[in-house]
Write a protein that holds these residues in place. Structure first.
Motif, PDB file in Angstrom:
ATOM      1  N   ARG A  25       0.810  -1.220   0.000  1.00 16.35           N
ATOM      2  CA  ARG A  25       0.000   0.000   0.000  1.00 16.35           C
ATOM      3  C   ARG A  25       0.844   1.272   0.000  1.00 16.35           C
ATOM      4  NH1 ARG A  25      -5.053   0.013   2.053  1.00 16.35           N
ATOM      5  NH2 ARG A  25      -5.053   2.066   1.066  1.00 16.35           N
ATOM      6  N   ILE A  26       2.121   1.157   0.351  1.00 21.32           N
ATOM      7  CA  ILE A  26       2.972   2.343   0.432  1.00 21.32           C
ATOM      8  C   ILE A  26       3.064   3.054  -0.911  1.00 21.32           C
ATOM      9  CG2 ILE A  26       5.335   3.148   0.852  1.00 21.32           C
ATOM     10  CD1 ILE A  26       5.606   0.994   2.961  1.00 21.32           C
ATOM     11  N   LYS A  27       3.089   2.297  -1.992  1.00 17.77           N
ATOM     12  CA  LYS A  27       3.196   2.876  -3.332  1.00 17.77           C
ATOM     13  C   LYS A  27       2.022   3.798  -3.660  1.00 17.77           C
ATOM     14  CE  LYS A  27       5.815  -0.956  -5.389  1.00 17.77           C
ATOM     15  NZ  LYS A  27       5.946  -1.786  -4.173  1.00 17.77           N
ATOM     16  N   GLU A  28       0.882   3.583  -3.008  1.00 12.83           N
ATOM     17  CA  GLU A  28      -0.317   4.347  -3.323  1.00 12.83           C
ATOM     18  C   GLU A  28      -0.270   5.776  -2.786  1.00 12.83           C
ATOM     19  OE1 GLU A  28      -3.778   2.238  -2.025  1.00 12.83           O
ATOM     20  OE2 GLU A  28      -3.021   0.299  -2.722  1.00 12.83           O
ATOM     21  N   VAL A  29       0.616   6.052  -1.829  1.00 10.60           N
ATOM     22  CA  VAL A  29       0.596   7.368  -1.180  1.00 10.60           C
ATOM     23  C   VAL A  29       1.793   8.240  -1.552  1.00 10.60           C
ATOM     24  CG1 VAL A  29      -0.722   6.494   0.786  1.00 10.60           C
ATOM     25  CG2 VAL A  29       1.769   6.529   0.898  1.00 10.60           C
ATOM     26  N   SER A  73      27.216  -5.226  -7.064  1.00 13.31           N
ATOM     27  CA  SER A  73      26.223  -6.294  -6.928  1.00 13.31           C
ATOM     28  C   SER A  73      24.857  -5.788  -6.472  1.00 13.31           C
ATOM     29  CB  SER A  73      26.729  -7.353  -5.941  1.00 13.31           C
ATOM     30  OG  SER A  73      26.933  -6.788  -4.650  1.00 13.31           O
ATOM     31  N   HIS A  74      24.753  -4.489  -6.222  1.00 17.36           N
ATOM     32  CA  HIS A  74      23.476  -3.931  -5.740  1.00 17.36           C
ATOM     33  C   HIS A  74      22.454  -3.918  -6.874  1.00 17.36           C
ATOM     34  CE1 HIS A  74      21.132  -1.629  -2.815  1.00 17.36           C
ATOM     35  NE2 HIS A  74      20.682  -0.933  -3.849  1.00 17.36           N
ATOM     36  N   LYS A  75      21.230  -4.369  -6.615  1.00 15.26           N
ATOM     37  CA  LYS A  75      20.229  -4.516  -7.671  1.00 15.26           C
ATOM     38  C   LYS A  75      19.043  -3.564  -7.540  1.00 15.26           C
ATOM     39  CE  LYS A  75      21.247  -9.412  -8.422  1.00 15.26           C
ATOM     40  NZ  LYS A  75      20.684 -10.797  -8.419  1.00 15.26           N
ATOM     41  N   VAL A  76      18.620  -3.234  -6.328  1.00 13.85           N
ATOM     42  CA  VAL A  76      17.395  -2.453  -6.138  1.00 13.85           C
ATOM     43  C   VAL A  76      17.479  -1.098  -6.821  1.00 13.85           C
ATOM     44  CG1 VAL A  76      15.839  -1.430  -4.439  1.00 13.85           C
ATOM     45  CG2 VAL A  76      16.920  -3.631  -3.964  1.00 13.85           C
ATOM     46  N   PHE A  77      18.596  -0.397  -6.638  1.00 13.92           N
ATOM     47  CA  PHE A  77      18.750   0.950  -7.199  1.00 13.92           C
ATOM     48  C   PHE A  77      19.769   0.978  -8.337  1.00 13.92           C
ATOM     49  CE2 PHE A  77      17.600   1.411  -2.707  1.00 13.92           C
ATOM     50  CZ  PHE A  77      16.442   2.173  -2.829  1.00 13.92           C
ATOM     51  N   HIS A  95      19.170   4.149   5.660  1.00 14.53           N
ATOM     52  CA  HIS A  95      19.448   2.739   5.921  1.00 14.53           C
ATOM     53  C   HIS A  95      19.586   2.009   4.585  1.00 14.53           C
ATOM     54  CE1 HIS A  95      15.546   0.950   4.874  1.00 14.53           C
ATOM     55  NE2 HIS A  95      14.966   1.966   5.474  1.00 14.53           N
ATOM     56  N   SER A  96      20.027   0.778   4.614  1.00 10.35           N
ATOM     57  CA  SER A  96      20.337   0.030   3.393  1.00 10.35           C
ATOM     58  C   SER A  96      19.426  -1.176   3.205  1.00 10.35           C
ATOM     59  CB  SER A  96      21.802  -0.431   3.417  1.00 10.35           C
ATOM     60  OG  SER A  96      22.051  -1.243   4.559  1.00 10.35           O
ATOM     61  N   ALA A 113      11.267   3.529  -1.242  1.00 15.04           N
ATOM     62  CA  ALA A 113      12.404   4.271  -0.693  1.00 15.04           C
ATOM     63  C   ALA A 113      12.171   5.771  -0.816  1.00 15.04           C
ATOM     64  CB  ALA A 113      13.688   3.870  -1.409  1.00 15.04           C
ATOM     65  N   GLY A 114      11.620   6.192  -1.964  1.00 18.37           N
ATOM     66  CA  GLY A 114      11.309   7.609  -2.141  1.00 18.37           C
ATOM     67  C   GLY A 114      10.298   8.095  -1.128  1.00 18.37           C
TER      68      GLY A 114
END
Length: 298
Positions: A88-92, A128-132, A252-253, A261-262
């Motif tokens: 639900r976080i994406k909705e706000v 090796s970081h993938k999310v960002f 945090h990571s 994250a935004g």
């Protein structure tokens, strides 16, 4: 600790008023934007996210399961499972961004500008970081290299947020700051990273004086005595970043989604605007006498 009811009431009033105003200007097939959604409404989701930054938990999951589902079941009777709440976080995100603009104060004529790194992983795990992978970049601050983003802030002398922006880690402070300061009139105090003759003249023509220190090889230039005093108080904005990182869990990571994250970064800045005792510029007796003498001379 802020009052949860007071926080929710203001957020709910803002969201409903904005959605009502927006629906009056929508042109389409009759669909409208509503705050009330199945389960938690958008105001409740945003309130829970902002309130997290005032908790002693350094993990959103533990906060939600222990603090919210166990301690605030009466206040939020429709709390879903944690995985559903994360969805639900994406909705706000858009409401959080608009509410942050609402919480910002008007520029009173004097302020400070600076940026701080937002690390998303250790430097050794950059490749090796993938999310960002496609949004974060390698940048450099006064503390060394980092991988992530930058938070840029303009604040007034009482520690209130005037403007803020989040960019990738390699963004140029001067170029970003110039864009943020282009509509302001008065004086902004900054560090040596904001030195630029072209940018200084462009801002000056628009009514803003950018006051910075000088580098070793630069020619000395005269500054008004009071400008020198205020330039030395630039640590105010560092104190703001310190509060956000150490008290409000800004950095945090453990992020697993770019959008979430935004929202996390935005709600951290919103939480700071709710703090009752913000860092502020303080003057000693000598500086007060200097201010009084300058006012008498003028």
């Amino acid at each position: 600790m802020i009052d949860l009811t007071e926080l929710y009431v203001e957020i709910d009033d803002f969201c409903r008023k904005f959605c009502d105003d927006l629906n009056q200007h929508l042109v389409g097939n009759g669909k409208t934007i509503a705050v009330d959604t199945p389960g938690l409404n958008l105001s409740e989701v945003l309130t829970i996210l902002i309130y997290y930054h005032f908790s002693k938990f350094d993990c959103l999951k533990h906060y939600y399961l222990i603090k919210m589902r166990a301690g605030y079941k009466k206040e939020f009777p429709k709390l879903p499972l944690y995985n559903r709440f994360v969805e639900r976080i994406k909705e706000v995100w858009w409401l959080a961004a608009l509410y942050l603009q609402y919480r910002q104060v008007k520029f009173s004529g004097m302020g400070y500008i600076d940026s701080t790194p937002l690390k998303v992983s250790h430097n050794k795990r950059t490749n090796s970081h993938k999310v960002f992978k496609f949004v974060a970049t390698l940048g450099k601050s006064s503390m060394g290299w980092f991988y992530g983003f930058k938070l840029h802030i303009i604040c007034d002398l009482t520690g209130n947020i005037i403007k803020c922006n989040i960019t990738h880690g390699a963004a140029n402070d001067l170029k970003t700051g110039k864009e943020m300061m282009k509509d302001l009139n008065g004086k902004i105090f900054a560090d040596k990273g904001y030195i630029g003759k072209k940018e200084f003249l462009e801002l000056l023509n628009k009514g803003l004086i950018l006051v910075t220190g000088i580098k070793k090889k630069m020619k000395n230039r005269l500054l008004e005595m009071w400008d020198k005093v205020l330039l030395k108080k630039r640590s105010l904005i560092e104190s703001i970043f310190n509060v956000m990182k150490n008290s409000l869990h800004l950095e945090h990571s453990r992020h697993r989604s770019v959008i979430n994250a935004g929202v996390y970064y935005i709600t951290t800045v919103i939480a700071y605007t709710w703090k009752p005792n913000k860092p502020a510029v303080k003057f000693n007796s000598k500086e007060i006498k200097l201010l009084q003498s300058l006012s008498l001379m003028n």
